[in-house]
Design a protein around this motif. Structure first.
Motif, PDB file in Angstrom:
ATOM      1  N   THR A 260       0.854  -1.187   0.000  1.00 31.74           N
ATOM      2  CA  THR A 260       0.000   0.000   0.000  1.00 31.74           C
ATOM      3  C   THR A 260       0.892   1.239   0.000  1.00 31.74           C
ATOM      4  O   THR A 260       2.060   1.178   0.395  1.00 31.74           O
ATOM      5  N   ARG A 302      -2.095  -8.232   7.602  1.00 34.15           N
ATOM      6  CA  ARG A 302      -1.909  -7.512   6.336  1.00 34.15           C
ATOM      7  C   ARG A 302      -1.641  -6.024   6.555  1.00 34.15           C
ATOM      8  O   ARG A 302      -1.592  -5.262   5.607  1.00 34.15           O
ATOM      9  N   ALA A 306      -4.793  -2.172   5.711  1.00 38.52           N
ATOM     10  CA  ALA A 306      -5.723  -3.210   5.245  1.00 38.52           C
ATOM     11  C   ALA A 306      -6.793  -3.495   6.291  1.00 38.52           C
ATOM     12  O   ALA A 306      -7.964  -3.717   5.956  1.00 38.52           O
TER      13      ALA A 306
END
Length: 318
Positions: A260, A302, A306
């Protein structure tokens, strides 16, 4: 500078940058220095995230390229030129050149063996910084690095406030560049390689070349962070190349969310602020970082970004 699934990374970066600039007006010199540290490590974590989060290559030697960048910037400033841009360019090129050589060795392996060889290469770099006293200053470090003139009217980095502005803008630029890479065909190919390398190879992609380029670009971000670190601290030591920093930035990426844009930045702030807070009470702050890693693996495997997305999705569905 936290992006979300529901907003543009450009808008989120602009809002985060504006927020940090406003925040800087009310921060003390210590507070501004702490934010500078967080942002420098955020850039470093962004670089590692390209390897770990997008290409699926876990590296424990990423501090090597950070240190190479920092040392190169300092050496250029002390012995060649006080031009900031020349020192920065030389540092980034040096970090990428070292990575280009190291990647030839590391990419001959996969999985845990890749992790081990990156750790070994990082320790080789640390040993060079520690023992090459005539160049690096050895364990005494490279001292006397000043704050160069940027050559830009109205922007001086001689004081903490000016350097804060530089680092905020530099982080915004790094985030924008990473967003472009992540959304480009190159970024999508890296994700495909992470998920199923053999299938990507069958489709005609040169898997090794994509990983090699990711390795080098990732090191470029690390060298970029090293430049900002060296000119802010005015000092570089072998500690900047050590395993502790490599472990810290890995923790930043994992806690925030690998793969991300916001994750590494968020993770950098969490780890850096926690380390500063805990180290004020105990010398065993690394133990607390280990506990934080365990908690992240158990409750947010995660990453926090997330986890936040999942919570929002669940709330909207209910």
């Amino acid at each position: 500078m936290i992006t979300s699934r529901f907003s543009s990374p450009w808008l989120a970066t602009a809002l985060g940058t504006a927020g940090l600039l406003v925040l800087g007006q009310g921060l003390s010199s210590y507070g501004a220095g702490l934010v500078i540290d967080c942002l420098v490590f955020a850039i470093l974590a962004l670089g590692l995230n390209l390897l770990l989060g997008y290409a699926g290559l876990p590296s424990l030697g990423h501090a090597a390229y950070f240190g190479v960048g920092a040392y190169t910037a300092g050496l250029v400033y002390l012995h060649v030129s006080t031009n900031f841009w020349l020192a920065a360019a030389a540092a980034i090129v040096a970090a990428m050149a070292v990575a280009a050589v190291y990647a030839l060795l590391a990419l001959r392996t996969t999985g845990v063996y890749f992790l081990i060889i990156t750790l070994a290469l990082g320790q080789i770099t640390w040993a060079a910084a520690f023992s090459w006293r005539s160049v690096t200053g050895g364990d005494d470090g490279l001292r006397g690095i000043g704050r160069p003139d940027l050559g830009l009217p109205g922007l001086s980095i001689a004081d903490t406030g000016g350097y804060y502005l530089l680092v905020v803008l530099a982080t915004a630029a790094a985030l924008c560049l990473m967003a472009v890479l992540a959304r480009s065909p190159f970024g999508h190919a890296l994700r495909g390689i992470q998920q199923n390398g053999p299938r990507m190879a069958a489709l005609g992609y040169n898997v090794w070349l994509y990983k090699y380029l990711a390795f080098i670009i990732s090191a470029g971000f690390a060298g970029y962070a090293g430049v900002l670190f060296a000119f802010y601290k005015g000092f570089v030591s072998p500690e900047s190349v050590g395993i502790v920093i490599s472990a810290e930035i890995t923790l930043m990426v994992i806690i925030g969310g690998a793969g991300t844009l916001a994750g590494p930045v968020l993770g950098a702030f969490i780890v850096m602020l926690l380390s500063h807070l805990v180290s004020g009470f105990t010398d065993r702050w690394i133990t607390w970082l280990g506990l934080l890693y365990v908690a992240a693996v158990l409750f947010a495997p995660r990453g926090i970004v997330a986890l936040a997305h999942d919570l929002v999705r669940t709330r909207r569905a209910s």
